[in-house]
Scaffold this motif. Structure first.
Motif, PDB file in Angstrom:
ATOM      1  N   ASN A 339       0.827  -1.211   0.000  1.00  0.00           N
ATOM      2  CA  ASN A 339       0.000   0.000   0.000  1.00  0.00           C
ATOM      3  C   ASN A 339       0.859   1.258   0.000  1.00  0.00           C
ATOM      4  O   ASN A 339       0.767   2.110   0.888  1.00  0.00           O
ATOM      5  CB  ASN A 339      -0.928  -0.004   1.217  1.00  0.00           C
ATOM      6  N   LYS A 340       1.677   1.406  -1.023  1.00  0.00           N
ATOM      7  CA  LYS A 340       2.620   2.536  -1.090  1.00  0.00           C
ATOM      8  C   LYS A 340       1.909   3.877  -1.154  1.00  0.00           C
ATOM      9  O   LYS A 340       2.253   4.814  -0.450  1.00  0.00           O
ATOM     10  CB  LYS A 340       3.521   2.387  -2.313  1.00  0.00           C
ATOM     11  N   SER A 341       0.913   3.982  -2.033  1.00  0.00           N
ATOM     12  CA  SER A 341       0.219   5.252  -2.215  1.00  0.00           C
ATOM     13  C   SER A 341      -0.443   5.697  -0.924  1.00  0.00           C
ATOM     14  O   SER A 341      -0.380   6.864  -0.542  1.00  0.00           O
ATOM     15  CB  SER A 341      -0.835   5.137  -3.320  1.00  0.00           C
ATOM     16  N   GLN A 342      -1.077   4.748  -0.234  1.00  0.00           N
ATOM     17  CA  GLN A 342      -1.771   5.119   0.995  1.00  0.00           C
ATOM     18  C   GLN A 342      -0.785   5.515   2.084  1.00  0.00           C
ATOM     19  O   GLN A 342      -1.054   6.424   2.866  1.00  0.00           O
ATOM     20  CB  GLN A 342      -2.671   3.971   1.470  1.00  0.00           C
ATOM     21  N   MET A 343       0.365   4.851   2.134  1.00  0.00           N
ATOM     22  CA  MET A 343       1.359   5.233   3.128  1.00  0.00           C
ATOM     23  C   MET A 343       1.869   6.650   2.856  1.00  0.00           C
ATOM     24  O   MET A 343       1.953   7.482   3.775  1.00  0.00           O
ATOM     25  CB  MET A 343       2.536   4.262   3.146  1.00  0.00           C
ATOM     26  N   LEU A 344       2.184   6.943   1.610  1.00  0.00           N
ATOM     27  CA  LEU A 344       2.708   8.263   1.262  1.00  0.00           C
ATOM     28  C   LEU A 344       1.679   9.361   1.508  1.00  0.00           C
ATOM     29  O   LEU A 344       2.002  10.430   2.020  1.00  0.00           O
ATOM     30  CB  LEU A 344       3.163   8.287  -0.194  1.00  0.00           C
ATOM     31  N   THR A 345       0.413   9.103   1.138  1.00  0.00           N
ATOM     32  CA  THR A 345      -0.596  10.129   1.333  1.00  0.00           C
ATOM     33  C   THR A 345      -0.971  10.294   2.804  1.00  0.00           C
ATOM     34  O   THR A 345      -1.311  11.392   3.228  1.00  0.00           O
ATOM     35  CB  THR A 345      -1.865   9.823   0.517  1.00  0.00           C
ATOM     36  N   THR A 346      -0.905   9.212   3.569  1.00  0.00           N
ATOM     37  CA  THR A 346      -1.146   9.322   5.003  1.00  0.00           C
ATOM     38  C   THR A 346      -0.054  10.157   5.660  1.00  0.00           C
ATOM     39  O   THR A 346      -0.324  11.023   6.497  1.00  0.00           O
ATOM     40  CB  THR A 346      -1.210   7.931   5.664  1.00  0.00           C
ATOM     41  N   VAL A 347       1.195   9.905   5.279  1.00  0.00           N
ATOM     42  CA  VAL A 347       2.310  10.713   5.775  1.00  0.00           C
ATOM     43  C   VAL A 347       2.122  12.170   5.372  1.00  0.00           C
ATOM     44  O   VAL A 347       2.323  13.087   6.181  1.00  0.00           O
ATOM     45  CB  VAL A 347       3.658  10.169   5.247  1.00  0.00           C
ATOM     46  N   SER A 348       1.715  12.412   4.126  1.00  0.00           N
ATOM     47  CA  SER A 348       1.497  13.777   3.656  1.00  0.00           C
ATOM     48  C   SER A 348       0.367  14.451   4.431  1.00  0.00           C
ATOM     49  O   SER A 348       0.453  15.640   4.760  1.00  0.00           O
ATOM     50  CB  SER A 348       1.153  13.780   2.159  1.00  0.00           C
ATOM     51  N   PHE A 349      -0.692  13.690   4.737  1.00  0.00           N
ATOM     52  CA  PHE A 349      -1.815  14.237   5.497  1.00  0.00           C
ATOM     53  C   PHE A 349      -1.376  14.672   6.890  1.00  0.00           C
ATOM     54  O   PHE A 349      -1.670  15.784   7.334  1.00  0.00           O
ATOM     55  CB  PHE A 349      -2.925  13.185   5.610  1.00  0.00           C
TER      56      PHE A 349
END
Length: 401
Positions: A339-349
């Motif tokens: 789940n790369k995209s979700q990890m990156l966007t969660t970090v960004s959030f």
């Protein structure tokens, strides 16, 4: 096909997609406030309108990563460009406060959809072909972003002088054609879309909140968060107040300072790409972050305006290095996760939320102390967060693999 050629194609895809999206998006960045003014919006109301963009970013970040992992990264990149294009068309068709606010909200969602999605797509391509993206091309990311922003912004300014609607039309049409460009590019190089696949480290069962729960239990999530928090919070002050510090306070010419700002960022990213990207990721991040903290502290105590301007050059130069390095480091940290995209966007959030709080805190500190230069010290404290994962022997060993 050789691994070297495939590595080059993946790196080139990342660079070209970044250039295209940033170029057309940036053509409105320099004149959007002027467009609002020309449509009867007061200066005070512009700030109110822009706040809706932040709301859109925060609301869009978490689901965007989940959707990209579930349905495909390229699909979400396409959706991002279409949403932003639509927001510009709304501004053209309905020039009033409420429609501008709604358009900014959509614009923020469009930015959120793009956040981290392209990097996740590139990382998955690397795993599929068992190659690393060309490091020299990946290291050019910051230079490409700066070049695209500078060129796109200048074109937007030129078009605005002819007609204040032209920059909007230019951006909207350019982003509207981005999906066609993506299709032709991946068709030519025979790439496909990708999404999350199950592996042994993180499950991808389509359950949004369960994925987040699994994610926050991973050390990699907190490592990535600490690095991004340290860099983003530590550099916000200089990005927001550089014109006040070096133009208004120190009385330097605006064009000269802006030129230093852009060129030093580009030189920093080029220096990273040419000379230091091949060295240890941990050591580069450690020493360069320590150097930036030292310059922040020196800038607080020094008074000579020419020395401060010289230090400003080095601050931006180092930011160019760190920005490229953090992108490469993030790619390394998420490698192998589903789940790369979700990890990156969660970090960004989380990062975006904390940065917003830090800006409020910064304003509170300035109101009490009344000394703008104290923010150099505050920035140095924020930057120290970068060291948290770097001091872990387990992290150093993982990154060195």
């Amino acid at each position: 096909m050789s691994n070297k050629k495939k590595s080059y194609q993946i790196g080139l895809l990342f660079l070209v997609f970044t250039l295209y999206f940033t170029f057309f998006r940036s053509s409105m960045s320099g004149i959007l406030s002027l467009f609002y003014l020309s449509n009867g919006i007061s200066e005070g109301m512009i700030s109110s309108i822009k706040s809706f963009q932040n709301i859109g970013i925060l609301l869009g970040l978490l689901p965007s990563g989940f959707l990209a992992d579930k349905y495909g990264r390229l699909k979400i990149i396409v959706a991002s460009s279409l949403v932003i294009s639509f927001s510009f068309f709304i501004m053209l068709a309905n020039p009033n406060y409420y429609m501008f606010s709604f358009a900014e909200f959509l614009y923020g969602i469009g930015l959120a959809l793009n956040s981290g999605t392209l990097l996740a797509y590139i990382t998955s391509l690397q795993e599929n072909y068992n190659v690393a993206a060309d490091s020299k091309l990946m290291g050019r990311q910051v230079s490409v972003l700066n070049f695209a922003t500078l060129l796109g912004g200048n074109i937007g300014t030129w078009l605005f002088k002819i007609d204040n609607h032209f920059p909007l039309i230019f951006s909207a049409v350019g982003l509207l054609t981005f999906p066609i460009f993506i299709f032709l590019w991946i068709k030519f190089f025979r790439f496909t879309d990708n999404r999350s696949e199950k592996d042994t480290r993180i499950k991808s069962d389509g359950v949004f909140f369960k994925n987040i729960n699994d994610m926050v239990k991973r050390e990699s999530f907190w490592e990535l968060l600490a690095i991004n928090l340290g860099y983003d919070c530590g550099t916000q002050f200089i990005l927001i107040y550089w014109s006040i510090l070096y133009v208004e306070k120190l009385q330097f010419n605006l064009s000269i300072v802006y030129t230093i700002f852009i060129i030093s960022l580009i030189l920093g990213s080029e220096f990273y790409r040419r000379y230091i990207h091949r060295f240890s990721m941990v050591k580069i991040t450690y020493y360069v972050s320590a150097l930036l903290i030292s310059i922040f502290i020196c800038s607080y105590y020094l008074e000579n305006r020419y020395i401060l301007l010289t230090l400003f050059f080095f601050i931006e130069f180092i930011m160019g290095i760190l920005s490229a390095q953090i992108s490469a480091l993030s790619n390394k940290i998420i490698y192998g996760y589903s789940n790369k995209s979700q990890m990156l966007t969660t970090v960004s959030f989380v990062t975006e939320s904390v940065v917003t709080v830090s800006l409020v805190l910064n304003n509170f500190i300035l109101e009490i102390l009344g000394d703008l230069k104290i923010m150099y010290i505050i920035s140095a404290l924020y930057m120290s967060l970068v060291f948290l994962p770097l001091l872990s022997s387990k992290f150093r060993k993982k990154i060195s693999i």
